[in-house]
Design an enzyme around this catalytic site. Structure first.
Site, short mmCIF file in Angstrom:
data_model
loop_
_atom_site.label_atom_id
_atom_site.label_comp_id
_atom_site.label_asym_id
_atom_site.label_seq_id
_atom_site.Cartn_x
_atom_site.Cartn_y
_atom_site.Cartn_z
N GLU A 147 45.36 32.60 46.17
CA GLU A 147 44.70 33.19 47.35
C GLU A 147 45.10 32.46 48.62
OE1 GLU A 147 43.24 35.94 47.25
OE2 GLU A 147 42.38 36.21 45.25
N ASP A 294 49.66 42.46 38.73
CA ASP A 294 50.14 43.32 39.82
C ASP A 294 51.23 42.75 40.73
OD1 ASP A 294 48.22 41.52 40.74
OD2 ASP A 294 46.90 43.00 41.66
N GLU A 388 35.74 49.49 40.81
CA GLU A 388 36.59 48.39 40.33
C GLU A 388 37.26 48.72 39.01
OE1 GLU A 388 37.69 46.52 42.54
OE2 GLU A 388 37.02 44.52 42.00
N GLU A 406 44.29 48.71 48.41
CA GLU A 406 45.48 49.14 47.67
C GLU A 406 45.75 50.64 47.76
OE1 GLU A 406 43.40 46.88 46.63
OE2 GLU A 406 44.61 45.14 46.11
N THR A 492 52.06 40.85 49.74
CA THR A 492 50.99 41.51 49.00
C THR A 492 49.69 41.57 49.79
OG1 THR A 492 49.93 41.67 46.84
CG2 THR A 492 50.13 39.46 47.77
C1 DMJ Z 1 44.54 41.28 48.19
O1 DMJ Z 1 44.12 39.99 48.48
C2 DMJ Z 1 45.97 41.30 47.78
O2 DMJ Z 1 46.47 42.58 47.97
C3 DMJ Z 1 46.17 40.87 46.36
O3 DMJ Z 1 47.51 40.99 45.93
C4 DMJ Z 1 45.30 41.59 45.39
N1 DMJ Z 1 44.17 42.17 45.93
C5 DMJ Z 1 43.60 41.85 47.18
C6 DMJ Z 1 42.89 43.05 47.74
O4 DMJ Z 1 42.31 43.87 46.82
#
Ligand code: DMJ
Length: 913
Positions: A147, A294, A388, A406, A492
């Site tokens: 994160e 993912d 979710e 997303e 991401t």
């Molecule tokens: C985000 O922090 C990023 O996209 C991460 O890769 C996965 N999901 C969260 C948001 O849902």
């Protein structure tokens, strides 16, 4: 694609048109709008309407960001219901989710480049100054490496990328001297100790001040990490290396990726969800494209685009081929086992996989992207947001929705690829739903339960980093953005990194992996990123024609569980396999079948595995069936107008709010406040909803006392200060063990934090009207408009309400569970709503195990099932890897497999997304 933005970081040379330009251009072609003319099909959206929607996005961003800055900053996140900052250690712990919070003003950093995309250059300049002035990266706090990388390092680098672009333009940021980059470098060095493992995979957490090793670090003992956690570093780390010239970051990220690649399951080419960072063994062997994996796939493809390194594309293509072979069951994406990839590992999907259609667009595989996106959109239309987790027959499996971006991301990429105005309409719906259901006076609140519409006191930083960027860009024309977005790649977390980094400071040695790929057949890759101009030239209705057959896939779907059906047993007329719900331990025939499942053939073994899975689901479902779903208390009077929805616990007595009409009324406190004796203020509660404090007597007794005083409903407020539905499991109020049929009024339970929102509203406005229901009701916009003139001040007061009532130190409070045992005579049944195993037993969510064999009742369902079955048959027929199913395995190994799978299922049930 235009020339690179022209800016540069320390040590970088003037960006040139790069030799990778073909590479990046090829990928970027996937993002070029197909056409601005849309002859038939979905009506095109006028420029005016697009601008209107773009402006709405700007206003929404201001509401979210403004409230964060006013009420939460410098805290990491805004708590939009109580209108204050979330400071780690000062709120009850939420577990892993809190590992994103490092006391480094997370939301501000995550929002930096959004400000520039949204054309708020002045605000960006102010925000950068605040980051430089206020943010400390040396806190004694344990944070998630993943994160911190995607949100903070990515945020600083995205901010730096756009700061140098602006500086180059000559108007803003003229004072900027790579300060954000210096901070990014400092943070990069802080993360490096996490990579001190023999595998090179990083520890999942690090102490920003003390690293990993020191005793004060309070971390470094973990053995496992998720694949995405170890495989989502290369963009930020490579950018950091290339901006600064310090190659170590890119080297470490590459090493972790190389290790994951080595460890892929060789026969399926899939990776598991979690891996042991010391041994490299897969800890969880289920594999999908959502939670836990993912962005590993996302970063392989994007690393190829950003860095122009073919090995990343080859790896991505190898995995992609496996994903499309095993996990993709259009329109579904279902987790499978890495070593038995024809066997589904779950009967549900998680919301994080909604990014995948966007990645497929980047890859150039548009058809399945359109299909999955359409399926997801239908789930959203049913529940307003993507829960979710949801089952293969589209029922809610896990009802939360923390405003994840997303789906908006995929919508944006699909619009760019197809130019189909349908996707603009999708974006419009997302905007409407956010405003209608998630907007609260002090920001936007996550949905605690998409079915009830109740909120959680949480607004994650990714909402600002990603959601507003994608929504704004969806409606923006080129001239609405002050730079060329196609010169950048999205990380991401939607942070922007310039493509010119490809040719800057490329000193990191690349692994020569050519020989590893010789086994691959090039035909696997022949759909790589076609030019959309070629894809659609004669058929502008292409996207629509793909969506059309899926139009009713959600509404008309029949309950079903495991999708892959073994055709042999169906054809041969053999006895259907024993199902968990039918199993009786006293039935000798059943015991015999059970024994056989482990020994006779792999088909029996497959039955056995399914049986075990069903047993687990059944037992968790049976537990759930004792439980009632959460209810909602919605404040409907001025100035709230239904915008605040509180999660409430149900009562096991009184009318069932899901079956009866909801109860609406003004609230009044009862005297005595505990409601344990005849009320002394019946005139005050008559015809109203009485507020009563928990404790001293049974819930049923309180209900009778307020009913006798003429109340039309009751809300019991927890007396444990600081308790909150954000952290405590849902409670249901039990009866008194006697007949409670005499209780005719609805009763709901609120934890202290939610209760004080109502109490503060009474103090502020005196007259407070609420709605007790099973699900929040739509607001009445007319009423809202009529009252508008006076609502601004009031709205501000509304925002303040809870914050004034929340000046209690919430740390070290007795937990509600403990206190219910120790100091309360009422018997309370804790219901865990925060885990995947906590699905309610409402009609909507009928037993998934029963669903496994439900016969189709109408033609459409049969068709769908048949389609899926046919597809499964074709896959199995044509797939050489199914041969695992034809060999007899020794019982020990099958039992060992069972155990592994059972453990995996159990862990999946506890899954954190
Ligand atoms: C985000 O922090 C990023 O996209 C991460 O890769 C996965 N999901 C969260 C948001 O849902």
């Amino acid at each position: 694609m235009s020339e690179a933005g022209g800016g540069r970081g320390s040590g970088s040379s003037v960006p040139q048109r790069a030799p990778w330009s073909l590479v990046a251009a090829t990928a970027a072609l996937c993002l070029v709008s197909a056409t601005s003319v849309w002859p038939v099909g979905a009506a095109p959206m006028s420029r005016e309407e697009k601008q209107k929607l773009g402006n709405q996005v700007l206003e929404m961003f201001d509401h979210a960001y403004g409230n964060y800055m006013e009420h939460a900053y410098p805290a990491d996140e805004l708590m939009p219901l109580t209108c204050r900052g979330r400071v780690r250690g000062q709120e009850p712990s939420r577990g892993d989710v809190d590992d994103a919070l490092g006391k480094f003003s997370l939301t501000l950093i995550d929002s930096l480049d959004t400000l520039v995309v949204l054309n708020k250059t002045k605000e960006f300049e102010d925000a950068v100054r605040k980051v430089l002035r206020d943010v400390n990266l040396d806190n004694d706090v344990v944070v998630s490496v993943f994160e911190t990388n995607i949100r903070v390092l990515g945020g600083l680098l995205g901010g730096h990328s756009l700061a140098i672009m602006l500086k180059e333009k000559g108007e803003y940021m003229q004072w900027y001297n790579d300060e954000l980059l210096q901070m990014a470098k400092q943070l990069g060095y802080k993360l490096l100790p996490a990579f001190n493992t023999t595998s090179g995979l990083p520890y999942p957490r690090i102490n920003l001040k003390f690293g990993i090793r020191k005793p004060e670090a309070r971390t470094g003992t973990e053995t496992d990490t998720c694949t995405a956690c170890a495989g989502t570093l290369i963009l930020e780390f490579a950018a950091l290396s290339r901006f600064t010239g310090a190659t170590i970051f890119e080297e470490y990220a590459r090493k972790a990726l190389d290790f994951l690649w080595e460890k892929r399951q060789r026969s399926s080419n899939l990776v598991g969800v979690t891996i042991n960072i010391h041994t490299g063994d897969w800890v969880r062997k289920d594999s999908g494209v959502g939670a836990g994996i993912d962005s590993y796939y996302e970063y392989l493809l994007k690393a190829y685009v950003l860095l122009g390194d073919d090995s990343f594309l080859e790896r991505f293509n190898t995995h992609y081929d496996a994903i499309m072979r095993y996990i993709s069951q259009p329109p579904l994406l279902l987790d499978v086992h890495i070593h038995k990839p024809m066997l589904n590992a779950r009967t549900w999907m998680d919301a994080l996989l909604a990014f995948f259609p966007g990645l497929q667009v980047l890859k150039g595989d548009i058809r399945p992207a359109i299909e999955t996106h359409e399926m997801l959109y239908q789930v959203i239309k049913k529940h307003n947001f993507l829960p979710e987790a949801f089952t293969t027959d589209f029922r809610v499996h896990w009802a939360q929705h923390p405003l994840r971006p997303e789906f908006a991301e995929s919508t944006y990429f699909l619009y760019k690829a197809t130019g189909d105005p349908y996707y603009l309409e999708v974006g419009k719906t997302l905007i409407e739903n956010l405003n209608k259901y998630a907007r609260v006076p002090c920001g936007f609140a996550a949905m605690k339960d998409v079915r009830t519409g109740s909120h959680e006191d949480r607004m994650d930083s990714f909402f600002l980093a990603e959601m507003f960027k994608y929504l704004y860009l969806l409606f923006a024309d080129k001239e609405d953005i002050i730079f060329d977005i196609e010169d950048y790649i999205f990380t991401t977390e939607a942070h922007l990194l310039p493509l010119w980094l490809s040719t800057t400071n490329q000193r990191v040695s690349k692994k020569n992996t050519t020989s590893e790929y010789t086994e691959l057949d090039d035909s696997n890759f022949d759909w790589t990123c076609p030019n959309t101009q070629i894809l659609f030239p004669n058929d502008p209705l292409y996207a629509q024609s793909i969506r059309e057959p899926l139009k009713n896939v959600v509404d008309k779907s029949c309950p079903r569980g495991i999708i892959r059906v073994r055709e042999e047993s169906l054809r041969s007329g053999a006895k259907p396999p024993l199902r968990a719900r039918d199993f009786m331990a006293t039935n000798p025939e059943h015991l015999e079948i059970l024994k056989k499942m482990g020994a006779a053939s792999s088909i029996d073994a497959e039955d056995g595995l399914r049986f075990m899975q069903e047993m687990i689901e059944l037992s968790s479902q049976q537990q759930k069936e004792q439980q009632l779903p959460p209810r909602a208390v919605q404040i409907v009077s001025h100035p709230f107008f239904g915008r605040v929805v509180l999660t409430a616990g149900p009562a096991q007595f009184g009318p069932d709010l899901s079956k009866h009409k909801e109860t609406r009324g003004f609230v009044a406190s009862s005297k005595p406040y505990n409601g344990c004796s005849e009320l002394t203020n019946p005139e005050a509660v008559m015809g109203k909803i009485a507020l009563i404090q928990r404790g001293q007597c049974m819930f049923a007794e309180k209900a009778r006392n307020i009913q006798n005083a003429g109340a039309i409903g009751g809300i019991v407020i927890d007396d444990n200060e600081g308790s909150s539905s954000d952290t405590a499991p849902l409670f249901q109020m039990a009866g008194d063990g006697k007949d409670t049929d005499d209780i005719k009024i609805p009763m709901l339970f609120l934890f202290s934090k939610e209760g004080s929102i109502i109490l503060d509203a009474i103090r502020e406005y005196e007259e407070v009207e609420v709605l007790l229901s099973d699900k929040a009701k739509d607001r009445d916009p007319e009423m809202e408009n009529e009252e508008q003139p006076s609502s601004e001040n009031d709205s501000q007061s509304a925002e303040q309400i809870a914050s004034r009532s929340q000046e209690i130190d919430l740390v070290d409070q007795e937990s509600p569970e403990e206190s219910s045992v120790n100091s309360h005579p009422e018997s309370l049944s804790p219901v865990d709503t925060d885990s995947a195993a906590s699905v309610s037993s409402s009609e909507q969510d009928s037993n998934p195990v029963e669903n496994l064999e439900t016969t189709s009742l109408d033609g459409e369902c049969t068709d769908l099932d048949n389609q899926l079955q046919e597809q499964s048959e074709t896959e199995e027929d044509s797939n050489p890897n199914v041969s695992w199913g034809q060999k007899a395995q020794p019982i020990d190994s099958i039992l060992a497999d069972w155990n592994e799978d059972i453990e995996a299922f159990e862990m999946m049930d506890k899954d954190e997304l």
